[in-house]
Design a protein around this motif. Structure first.
Motif, PDB file in Angstrom:
ATOM      1  N   SER A 380      16.829  63.006   5.667  1.00 63.77           N
ATOM      2  CA  SER A 380      18.195  62.585   6.739  1.00 63.77           C
ATOM      3  C   SER A 380      18.071  61.144   6.179  1.00 63.77           C
ATOM      4  N   GLU A 381      16.994  60.758   5.706  1.00 66.77           N
ATOM      5  CA  GLU A 381      16.724  58.906   5.272  1.00 66.77           C
ATOM      6  C   GLU A 381      17.984  58.654   4.282  1.00 66.77           C
ATOM      7  N   GLN A 382      17.720  59.814   3.562  1.00 65.95           N
ATOM      8  CA  GLN A 382      18.412  58.924   2.332  1.00 65.95           C
ATOM      9  C   GLN A 382      20.393  59.783   2.262  1.00 65.95           C
ATOM     10  N   GLY A 383      20.352  60.137   3.076  1.00 65.19           N
ATOM     11  CA  GLY A 383      21.825  60.797   3.540  1.00 65.19           C
ATOM     12  C   GLY A 383      21.702  61.489   2.869  1.00 65.19           C
ATOM     13  N   PHE A 384      21.359  62.831   3.593  1.00 66.77           N
ATOM     14  CA  PHE A 384      22.518  64.703   3.081  1.00 66.77           C
ATOM     15  C   PHE A 384      22.179  64.687   3.989  1.00 66.77           C
ATOM     16  N   PHE A 385      21.575  64.401   5.419  1.00 68.76           N
ATOM     17  CA  PHE A 385      22.712  64.381   6.321  1.00 68.76           C
ATOM     18  C   PHE A 385      22.870  63.502   7.641  1.00 68.76           C
ATOM     19  N   LYS A 386      23.877  64.457   8.433  1.00 71.43           N
ATOM     20  CA  LYS A 386      25.073  62.990   9.354  1.00 71.43           C
ATOM     21  C   LYS A 386      23.597  63.513  11.053  1.00 71.43           C
ATOM     22  N   THR A 387      23.278  62.696  10.561  1.00 76.53           N
ATOM     23  CA  THR A 387      22.206  63.149  12.739  1.00 76.53           C
ATOM     24  C   THR A 387      22.352  62.473  13.851  1.00 76.53           C
ATOM     25  N   ARG A 388      23.012  63.065  14.893  1.00 73.95           N
ATOM     26  CA  ARG A 388      23.038  62.547  16.163  1.00 73.95           C
ATOM     27  C   ARG A 388      22.223  62.347  16.923  1.00 73.95           C
ATOM     28  N   GLN A 389      22.030  61.525  18.404  1.00 68.75           N
ATOM     29  CA  GLN A 389      21.172  62.268  19.198  1.00 68.75           C
ATOM     30  C   GLN A 389      21.972  63.046  21.104  1.00 68.75           C
ATOM     31  N   GLY A 390      21.166  63.711  21.460  1.00 66.76           N
ATOM     32  CA  GLY A 390      22.116  64.737  22.080  1.00 66.76           C
ATOM     33  C   GLY A 390      21.328  64.451  23.396  1.00 66.76           C
ATOM     34  N   ASP A 391      20.911  65.656  23.714  1.00 69.47           N
ATOM     35  CA  ASP A 391      21.091  65.652  25.562  1.00 69.47           C
ATOM     36  C   ASP A 391      19.780  66.229  25.405  1.00 69.47           C
ATOM     37  N   LYS A 392      18.864  65.673  26.574  1.00 67.50           N
ATOM     38  CA  LYS A 392      16.722  66.086  26.489  1.00 67.50           C
ATOM     39  C   LYS A 392      16.522  65.519  25.029  1.00 67.50           C
ATOM     40  N   ARG A 393      16.893  64.396  24.220  1.00 71.70           N
ATOM     41  CA  ARG A 393      16.143  63.864  22.826  1.00 71.70           C
ATOM     42  C   ARG A 393      16.553  65.247  21.577  1.00 71.70           C
ATOM     43  N   ALA A 394      17.843  65.929  22.009  1.00 68.91           N
ATOM     44  CA  ALA A 394      17.333  67.221  20.523  1.00 68.91           C
ATOM     45  C   ALA A 394      18.138  65.950  19.640  1.00 68.91           C
ATOM     46  N   ILE A 395      17.961  66.160  18.419  1.00 67.21           N
ATOM     47  CA  ILE A 395      18.540  65.851  17.681  1.00 67.21           C
ATOM     48  C   ILE A 395      19.558  66.112  16.400  1.00 67.21           C
ATOM     49  N   TYR A 396      20.460  66.931  16.909  1.00 72.57           N
ATOM     50  CA  TYR A 396      21.941  67.601  16.048  1.00 72.57           C
ATOM     51  C   TYR A 396      22.394  66.558  14.235  1.00 72.57           C
ATOM     52  N   TYR A 397      22.169  68.486  13.680  1.00 70.81           N
ATOM     53  CA  TYR A 397      22.205  67.027  12.430  1.00 70.81           C
ATOM     54  C   TYR A 397      23.406  67.909  11.350  1.00 70.81           C
ATOM     55  N   SER A 398      24.055  67.414  10.615  1.00 71.29           N
ATOM     56  CA  SER A 398      25.646  68.265   9.726  1.00 71.29           C
ATOM     57  C   SER A 398      25.496  67.443   8.733  1.00 71.29           C
ATOM     58  N   LEU A 399      26.490  68.142   7.604  1.00 70.51           N
ATOM     59  CA  LEU A 399      26.689  67.581   6.533  1.00 70.51           C
ATOM     60  C   LEU A 399      26.895  66.382   6.252  1.00 70.51           C
ATOM     61  N   ASP A 400      27.150  65.465   5.850  1.00 71.66           N
ATOM     62  CA  ASP A 400      27.420  63.839   5.178  1.00 71.66           C
ATOM     63  C   ASP A 400      28.404  64.276   3.782  1.00 71.66           C
ATOM     64  N   PHE A 401      29.259  64.718   3.212  1.00 73.55           N
ATOM     65  CA  PHE A 401      29.926  65.976   2.381  1.00 73.55           C
ATOM     66  C   PHE A 401      30.549  64.158   1.460  1.00 73.55           C
ATOM     67  N   ASN A 402      29.868  63.327   2.374  1.00 74.53           N
ATOM     68  CA  ASN A 402      30.426  61.928   0.723  1.00 74.53           C
ATOM     69  C   ASN A 402      29.145  61.546   0.109  1.00 74.53           C
ATOM     70  N   ASN A 403      28.463  62.416   0.522  1.00 72.66           N
ATOM     71  CA  ASN A 403      27.094  61.626  -0.397  1.00 72.66           C
ATOM     72  C   ASN A 403      27.033  62.239  -1.352  1.00 72.66           C
ATOM     73  N   GLU A 404      26.730  61.336  -2.406  1.00 67.49           N
ATOM     74  CA  GLU A 404      26.947  61.564  -3.595  1.00 67.49           C
ATOM     75  C   GLU A 404      25.870  62.594  -4.127  1.00 67.49           C
ATOM     76  N   LEU A 405      24.872  62.597  -3.597  1.00 71.64           N
ATOM     77  CA  LEU A 405      23.881  63.412  -3.938  1.00 71.64           C
ATOM     78  C   LEU A 405      23.792  64.477  -3.293  1.00 71.64           C
ATOM     79  N   VAL A 406      24.553  65.155  -2.105  1.00 71.35           N
ATOM     80  CA  VAL A 406      24.917  66.333  -1.786  1.00 71.35           C
ATOM     81  C   VAL A 406      26.369  66.799  -2.688  1.00 71.35           C
ATOM     82  N   LYS A 407      26.583  65.972  -2.923  1.00 75.53           N
ATOM     83  CA  LYS A 407      27.542  66.870  -3.945  1.00 75.53           C
ATOM     84  C   LYS A 407      26.538  66.966  -4.932  1.00 75.53           C
ATOM     85  N   ASN A 408      25.936  66.641  -6.233  1.00 72.61           N
ATOM     86  CA  ASN A 408      25.016  66.593  -7.429  1.00 72.61           C
ATOM     87  C   ASN A 408      24.305  67.801  -6.938  1.00 72.61           C
TER      88      ASN A 408
END
Length: 412
Positions: A380-408
């Protein structure tokens, strides 16, 4: 010091005094002139002797007009000019520059990337493949300064043909020794290849000034065409200072450099590495039966961001290449691909649900929840995933399709 010359002012709207126009001098003469005016003794080199004119101090202040539309120097009946804009000459672009990671994080733009290797290790061949990939982005403009290879190499290696097929001739300018000789015959101030290279770089600065939305990437092949004596630290430090000034103005440099014989380490002082953003050394190559390089293994010597220890580059037909960070282990790849499958439809999952999905699909049950979550956090630190903070400190994950490493990694 200055030579009185004739200038056609019929189309010249620049507001300069006659005195300024009369004092049009070469760079070497300018240094001597400034010393005399300030009544300063010439600087000393490490051996105690005077430093010759032509080193890189104030090199960033050599404006020149030499880039043409067809890679050739068009004859112009005028001389190079030195205009003193004061201390903040380039104030028009003194602003925060957002760095971009080009080619799967391989090149930092704006920035300085070094590609180091022994003679014949395939540095130029690799750069041709990198350039073809860069030219696929319409915002990239390339200048290749080749003074390390025989004239005609682009044609011999089918590089020119590939550029033509892409219809990208307008996006790249290639300079070699023939271009220098043509420029020298017309502009006597261009006494050396060094001065020719500086003139092109300064013209690139002017181009960047007018095209802020484009990436201007300059390949220098090779560094020894500029620095002839790597045993003097000042030669390297002055040149890197010059490059960094131009990076601040928005330019990107890829510098090819040789290793010292028998050492496997680049020539020169550590200032080259210290001032660079990225530095790679070609450790090994694989060749096919026709002696063509099919694979590179590059050691990462320096990186401005978190990077692997080595990179593998596969060369395919028709100048296609594939860059893979070899530090991504097999287990990591499996976990990342399972995460990708869970998120690829645009879904968003809480970290614990994402971990559960991966566990349920893992064939190797020796991998536990803690390791999975560590890998997810690390990438996640390298940009593979997007993260956002949810309720009760939950962390939600989604893909960053613009990241070149993900594409590769997930292009299949």
């Amino acid at each position: 010091i200055a030579e009185k010359i004739e200038i056609d002012n019929s189309n010249n709207n620049d507001d300069y005094s006659e005195r300024e126009l009369d004092n049009i001098i070469s760079y070497e003469e300018y240094i001597e002139y400034e010393r005399k005016k300030a009544k300063e003794p010439p600087p000393k080199n490490e051996s105690g002797g005077s430093v010759e004119a032509g080193t890189f101090t104030k090199a960033a202040e050599q404006p020149a007009k030499v880039i043409s539309d067809n890679n050739n120097i068009q004859p112009k009946k005028q001389k190079f000019k030195f205009f003193d804009y004061g201390n903040d000459k380039y104030g028009y672009v003194r602003k925060k520059l957002n760095s971009k990671k080009l080619l799967f994080n391989f090149i930092l733009s704006p920035g300085i990337t070094f590609l180091v290797g022994a003679g014949g290790s395939g540095k130029t061949y690799l750069c041709y493949h990198l350039i073809i990939d860069l030219l696929k982005d319409k915002s990239n403009r390339i200048a290749y300064l080749d003074f390390d290879n025989p004239v005609g190499i682009p044609e011999d290696r089918a590089f020119s043909e590939k550029v033509s097929k892409l219809q990208k001739e307008h996006s790249i300018k290639y300079y070699d020794r023939d271009d220098f000789l043509l420029a020298y015959s017309e502009y006597k101030e261009l006494k050396t290849i060094q001065s020719f290279i500086f003139a092109i770089i300064n013209e690139a600065v002017e181009y960047k000034k007018e095209h802020q939305d484009e990436n201007v990437i300059i390949f220098i092949d090779a560094l020894q065409s500029i620095i002839h004596d790597f045993s003097i630290e000042k030669n390297s430090s002055d040149f890197m200072y010059y490059l960094r000034n131009n990076v601040d103005l928005g330019l990107t440099f890829v510098v090819l450099h040789h290793v010292a014989k028998g050492s496997g380490i680049y020539k020169g002082y550590t200032v080259l590495k210290d001032a660079a953003d990225m530095m790679y050394t070609i450790k090994s190559v694989k060749r096919d039966i026709d002696k063509n390089i099919t694979d590179y293994t590059l050691q990462v010597e320096k990186a401005r961001y978190k990077a692997p220890e080595s990179i593998n580059i596969a060369i395919h037909d028709d100048f296609e290449l594939e860059i893979e960070e070899s530090d991504i282990k097999v287990v990591d790849k499996v976990i990342l691909k399972l995460a990708y499958n869970a998120l690829k439809n645009g879904t968003e999952l809480i970290k614990k649900d994402l971990t559960k999905h991966i566990l349920n699909h893992l064939e190797n049950k020796n991998v536990g929840r803690i390791k999975i979550e560590r890998i997810i956090s690390e990438y996640s630190e390298q940009g593979f995933f997007k993260t956002r903070q949810g309720d009760k400190r939950a962390i939600y994950y989604s893909l960053d399709f613009n990241n070149e490493l993900v594409k590769n990694l997930f292009n299949d």
